[in-house]
Design an enzyme around this catalytic site. Structure first.
Site, mmCIF file in Angstrom:
data_model
loop_
_atom_site.group_PDB
_atom_site.id
_atom_site.type_symbol
_atom_site.label_atom_id
_atom_site.label_comp_id
_atom_site.label_asym_id
_atom_site.label_seq_id
_atom_site.Cartn_x
_atom_site.Cartn_y
_atom_site.Cartn_z
ATOM 1 N N HIS A 136 -1.254 -19.976 47.605
ATOM 2 C CA HIS A 136 -0.374 -20.371 48.706
ATOM 3 C C HIS A 136 -1.143 -21.283 49.644
ATOM 4 O O HIS A 136 -2.318 -21.021 49.910
ATOM 5 C CB HIS A 136 0.092 -19.124 49.465
ATOM 6 C CG HIS A 136 0.826 -19.431 50.728
ATOM 7 N ND1 HIS A 136 2.142 -19.809 50.735
ATOM 8 C CD2 HIS A 136 0.415 -19.448 52.006
ATOM 9 C CE1 HIS A 136 2.521 -20.031 51.984
ATOM 10 N NE2 HIS A 136 1.486 -19.813 52.780
ATOM 11 N N PRO A 137 -0.560 -22.331 50.167
ATOM 12 C CA PRO A 137 0.779 -22.836 49.890
ATOM 13 C C PRO A 137 0.750 -23.798 48.708
ATOM 14 O O PRO A 137 -0.169 -24.604 48.577
ATOM 15 C CB PRO A 137 1.150 -23.575 51.168
ATOM 16 C CG PRO A 137 -0.159 -24.094 51.695
ATOM 17 C CD PRO A 137 -1.194 -23.071 51.270
#
Length: 154
Positions: A136-137
């Site tokens: 993430h991200p």
């Protein structure tokens, strides 16, 4: 060869044709073009990555199928980049859980599609993707979430 064999006039498929011929001639490795999963990218804005069967092909096959999809407006990385046009869609055989195809139209779609393509070559069920932890991200981080939210294909 790839430009004239009717199986995808793309650089990646042409190179794979060479690998298949070399494997058969030099390594006694019986690889076949027919084992290749259709995959390509269109370098448009946003880019499209595609692999396997389309929704129309799945419906035509008569298979019971599941679909998971998400618009790019719900993908954090796309929102961060201000590039929310597009979607992600994955198609799955309802009986075997085999991944049949995937489309990623959006930022990094040409890269993110490989998450699914590699699983298709490994013949891994969609549950493998659903349980994966993605960084993430990242655009591809929503693929496991989509794999957890499959619904019958109408």
């Amino acid at each position: 060869m790839g430009d004239c064999n009717g199986r995808g006039a793309f650089t990646h498929t042409s190179y794979n044709d060479y690998e298949i011929v070399a494997a058969n001639l030099l390594d006694n490795d019986p690889r076949r073009v027919s084992d290749r999963i259709e995959a390509y990218a269109l370098y448009i804005d946003p880019p499209l990555g595609r692999c396997g069967m389309t929704e129309a092909a799945v419906k035509k096959s008569g298979r019971r199928a599941l679909v998971g999809q998400r618009p790019m407006t719900r993908v954090g990385r796309a929102i961060e980049k201000g590039e929310t046009q597009g979607f992600m869609k994955i198609l799955v055989d309802a009986d075997t859980r085999e991944i049949l195809g995937c489309s990623v139209l959006g930022p990094g779609g040409d890269e993110a599609i490989h998450c699914v393509l590699d699983l298709m070559y490994a013949k891994a069920p969609v549950d493998t993707l659903a349980r994966a932890v993605h960084i993430h991200p990242n655009v591809s981080e929503l693929l496991p979430t989509i794999a957890q939210e499959l619904k019958p294909l109408a």
